[in-house]
Design an enzyme around this catalytic site. Structure first.
Site, PDB file in Angstrom:
ATOM      1  N   ARG A  62       0.824  -1.219   0.000  1.00  0.00           N
ATOM      2  CA  ARG A  62       0.000   0.000   0.000  1.00  0.00           C
ATOM      3  C   ARG A  62       0.854   1.262   0.000  1.00  0.00           C
ATOM      4  O   ARG A  62       0.453   2.272  -0.578  1.00  0.00           O
ATOM      5  CB  ARG A  62      -0.939  -0.016   1.211  1.00  0.00           C
ATOM      6  CG  ARG A  62      -2.047  -1.028   1.012  1.00  0.00           C
ATOM      7  CD  ARG A  62      -2.942  -1.185   2.207  1.00  0.00           C
ATOM      8  NE  ARG A  62      -4.158  -1.893   1.801  1.00  0.00           N
ATOM      9  CZ  ARG A  62      -4.995  -2.491   2.633  1.00  0.00           C
ATOM     10  NH1 ARG A  62      -4.764  -2.449   3.928  1.00  0.00           N
ATOM     11  NH2 ARG A  62      -6.055  -3.106   2.171  1.00  0.00           N
ATOM     12  N   LYS A 223     -18.485 -18.764  -1.960  1.00  0.00           N
ATOM     13  CA  LYS A 223     -19.938 -18.768  -1.856  1.00  0.00           C
ATOM     14  C   LYS A 223     -20.620 -17.809  -2.813  1.00  0.00           C
ATOM     15  O   LYS A 223     -20.167 -16.686  -3.015  1.00  0.00           O
ATOM     16  CB  LYS A 223     -20.333 -18.361  -0.433  1.00  0.00           C
ATOM     17  CG  LYS A 223     -20.026 -19.408   0.602  1.00  0.00           C
ATOM     18  CD  LYS A 223     -20.545 -18.942   1.937  1.00  0.00           C
ATOM     19  CE  LYS A 223     -20.505 -20.070   2.963  1.00  0.00           C
ATOM     20  NZ  LYS A 223     -21.026 -19.580   4.254  1.00  0.00           N
ATOM     21  N   GLY A 381      -9.104 -10.430  -2.327  1.00  0.00           N
ATOM     22  CA  GLY A 381      -8.012 -10.851  -1.454  1.00  0.00           C
ATOM     23  C   GLY A 381      -7.429 -12.197  -1.844  1.00  0.00           C
ATOM     24  O   GLY A 381      -6.224 -12.330  -2.087  1.00  0.00           O
ATOM     25  N   GLY A 404     -12.665  -4.601  -0.649  1.00  0.00           N
ATOM     26  CA  GLY A 404     -14.072  -4.201  -0.593  1.00  0.00           C
ATOM     27  C   GLY A 404     -14.461  -3.221  -1.694  1.00  0.00           C
ATOM     28  O   GLY A 404     -15.537  -3.349  -2.294  1.00  0.00           O
TER      29      GLY A 404
HETATM   30  P1  ADP Z   1     -11.767 -13.430  -3.020  1.00  0.00           P
HETATM   31  O1  ADP Z   1     -11.141 -13.165  -1.651  1.00  0.00           O
HETATM   32  O2  ADP Z   1     -10.744 -13.379  -4.105  1.00  0.00           O
HETATM   33  O3  ADP Z   1     -12.949 -12.555  -3.283  1.00  0.00           O
HETATM   34  P2  ADP Z   1     -13.364 -15.606  -1.984  1.00  0.00           P
HETATM   35  O4  ADP Z   1     -13.057 -15.167  -0.594  1.00  0.00           O
HETATM   36  O5  ADP Z   1     -14.739 -15.433  -2.485  1.00  0.00           O
HETATM   37  O6  ADP Z   1     -12.310 -14.938  -3.010  1.00  0.00           O
HETATM   38  O7  ADP Z   1     -13.087 -17.170  -2.127  1.00  0.00           O
HETATM   39  C1  ADP Z   1     -11.847 -17.768  -1.892  1.00  0.00           C
HETATM   40  C2  ADP Z   1     -11.988 -19.084  -1.191  1.00  0.00           C
HETATM   41  O8  ADP Z   1     -12.840 -19.972  -1.896  1.00  0.00           O
HETATM   42  C3  ADP Z   1     -10.665 -19.774  -1.078  1.00  0.00           C
HETATM   43  O9  ADP Z   1     -10.324 -19.877   0.289  1.00  0.00           O
HETATM   44  C4  ADP Z   1     -10.896 -21.157  -1.684  1.00  0.00           C
HETATM   45  O10 ADP Z   1     -10.287 -22.209  -0.971  1.00  0.00           O
HETATM   46  C5  ADP Z   1     -12.388 -21.280  -1.625  1.00  0.00           C
HETATM   47  N1  ADP Z   1     -12.890 -22.248  -2.599  1.00  0.00           N
HETATM   48  C6  ADP Z   1     -12.781 -22.209  -3.941  1.00  0.00           C
HETATM   49  N2  ADP Z   1     -13.323 -23.294  -4.522  1.00  0.00           N
HETATM   50  C7  ADP Z   1     -13.812 -24.065  -3.532  1.00  0.00           C
HETATM   51  C8  ADP Z   1     -14.486 -25.323  -3.480  1.00  0.00           C
HETATM   52  N3  ADP Z   1     -14.775 -26.008  -4.599  1.00  0.00           N
HETATM   53  N4  ADP Z   1     -14.822 -25.807  -2.285  1.00  0.00           N
HETATM   54  C9  ADP Z   1     -14.513 -25.124  -1.156  1.00  0.00           C
HETATM   55  N5  ADP Z   1     -13.886 -23.921  -1.125  1.00  0.00           N
HETATM   56  C10 ADP Z   1     -13.531 -23.410  -2.296  1.00  0.00           C
END
Ligand code: ADP
Ligand code: MG
Length: 423
Positions: A62, A223, A381, A404
């Site tokens: 940063r 999710k 992230g 965010g």
């Molecule tokens: P970002 O931080 O880039 O927005 P998210 O926080 O939405 O991404 O998602 C990242 C997480 O999703 C990771 O910790 C990864 O392990 C998990 N993930 C991805 N695919 C699966 C899966 N098929 N089953 C369980 N967890 C998953």
């Protein structure tokens, strides 16, 4: 973290009768200021919310991001006053959350001595400005020590603005908050985007504002529920929506696929069906995996690991990554696209070998970007960590570390800190 500047548009044929021009930024930048800023006092909002361990920063990305703006303003002769928040002090002073905690790291990265000013307005700030010479840098204390910051109190903004002659916002990552120093100040002083903010806004505009078409979006991660607004916004804007990660399980289940013990939000089936219907109306192709990597236990290289068709997942198995055949098909989709925006890993990439799809697709995107056929923008992230893990981050056109603010931008929301600069 701007890795390298957005590549200029490369002659994708514009629709007949319509001249495609470079997007004109609606905000002012440091280029709109006179070359010589001697006599000016620049109030510069930066993001110095650094991750700390044992009293020093564990990551100074940063600081690196705002360094060009700070050095440019100082080099052009302005007195530079940095405004930043640090942690969540909740409107109260706290010795452990003073910005003095990071001043050592900031000074080291900037390569200049920085004066600490333990207030954000009032006589102490006035006296300090008197001591600073042209080209000197001062760091004010944690803006969130004052409740008026998060409340966007006009009186606090006025008190701060009284010390400066111009305002520069270089904290895109805080632009989704309408706070006194991210939004209020922009209405009280001539306001400019700093270099980091400028690069971020140009990259985001190239990805979803006025992108070269066709556009692909990769949305993965854990999710659907955390990214509903993102999906709803994207189906109306992109030609290809590639769903991976745990989200893909929810989509597959909504289509009647048995996903076994996979991470899946079964209750979201109607929502996901509505998104797919909307995509169809909008002419957006939704790509779901047709082969997947499954295992009975979630561990590195488990004995039960296998690749199968999505219709062959057993009751006691979990889908943990997109399968290799699907990845190849997705790579072919990217080859037909000019722009890619990516948020969320394709699988549980932290655990091998469930990083394979993310790594392969990231490397394809990186190679296409290097070739000059794709503009690639990514953020989030875990996404940033996953692309770094793939060794692909350096070759993406732009990687946003804004968290965010990046997600809210992907949702199509107006960011108050950006809107105030454009006013
Ligand atoms: P970002 O931080 O880039 O927005 P998210 O926080 O939405 O991404 O998602 C990242 C997480 O999703 C990771 O910790 C990864 O392990 C998990 N993930 C991805 N695919 C699966 C899966 N098929 N089953 C369980 N967890 C998953
Ligand atoms: Mg995450």
């Amino acid at each position: 973290m701007p890795l390298h500047p957005v590549r200029p548009a490369r002659g994708f044929p514009p629709p007949a009768g319509e001249e495609r021009s470079e997007p004109i930024p609606k905000f002012k930048t440091l280029d709109d200021l006179p070359a010589n800023l001697t006599g000016e006092i620049a109030l510069v909002r930066v993001d110095l919310n650094l991750p700390m361990k044992d009293g020093s920063a564990t990551d100074v990305t940063r600081v690196e991001a705002v360094k060009p703006t700070i050095l440019e303003l100082a080099g052009r002769g302005a007195k530079v006053l940095l405004l930043a928040h640090f942690g969540r002090p909740g409107g109260q002073r706290s010795s452990t959350l003073s910005t003095s905690m990071v001043i050592g790291d900031v000074g080291r990265v900037i390569g200049e001595e920085i004066m600490f000013i333990p207030e954000i307005a009032g006589p102490v700030v006035e006296q300090s400005i008197g001591i600073l010479r042209s080209g000197d840098i001062g760091l004010l204390d944690n803006t969130r020590f004052w409740p008026g910051e998060e409340a966007n109190d006009p009186d606090l903004a006025k008190a701060i603005a009284a010390h400066g002659t111009l305002y520069v916002n270089d904290a895109f990552s805080a632009a989704h908050r309408a706070h006194a120093t991210t939004e209020g100040l922009a209405h009280l002083l001539p306001a400019y985007a700093g270099r980091s903010m400028e690069a971020e806004l140009k990259a985001l505009d190239a990805a979803l504002g006025t992108p070269e078409q066709p556009v692909a979006a990769v949305v993965g991660g854990a999710k659907v529920s955390t990214k509903l607004a993102v999906l709803e916004n994207l189906v109306g804007k992109v030609q290809h929506l590639i769903i991976g990660g745990g989200m893909a399980n929810t989509f597959l289940a909504a289509r009647g696929v048995n996903v076994g013990r996979s991470l899946c939000e079964h209750d979201l089936a109607p929502t996901v069906t509505a998104i797919m219907d909307e995509a169809e109306r909008a002419g957006c192709t939704v790509h779901l995996p047709y082969d997947v990597v499954v295992a009975r236990e979630f561990a590195a290289n488990p004995a039960s690991l296998r690749v199968c068709n999505v219709h062959e997942v057993a009751e006691d198995e979990m889908i943990l990554d997109v399968g290799p055949t699907a990845v190849e098909a997705l790579a072919d989709v990217l080859k037909t696209c000019r722009t890619l925006v990516w948020n969320g890993p394709m699988g549980a990439f932290e655990t091998e070998p469930f990083d394979a799809a993310t790594v392969a697709l990231a490397r394809t995107a990186a190679a296409l970007t290097l070739e000059g056929s794709l503009i690639s923008v990514a953020g989030g992230g875990d996404t940033v960590a996953a692309l770094a893990h793939a060794g692909a981050a350096e070759d993406f056109t732009y990687i946003s570390t804004a968290g965010g603010a990046f997600l809210e931008w992907m949702e199509g929301r107006i960011l108050p800190g950006v809107a105030a600069l454009e006013a």
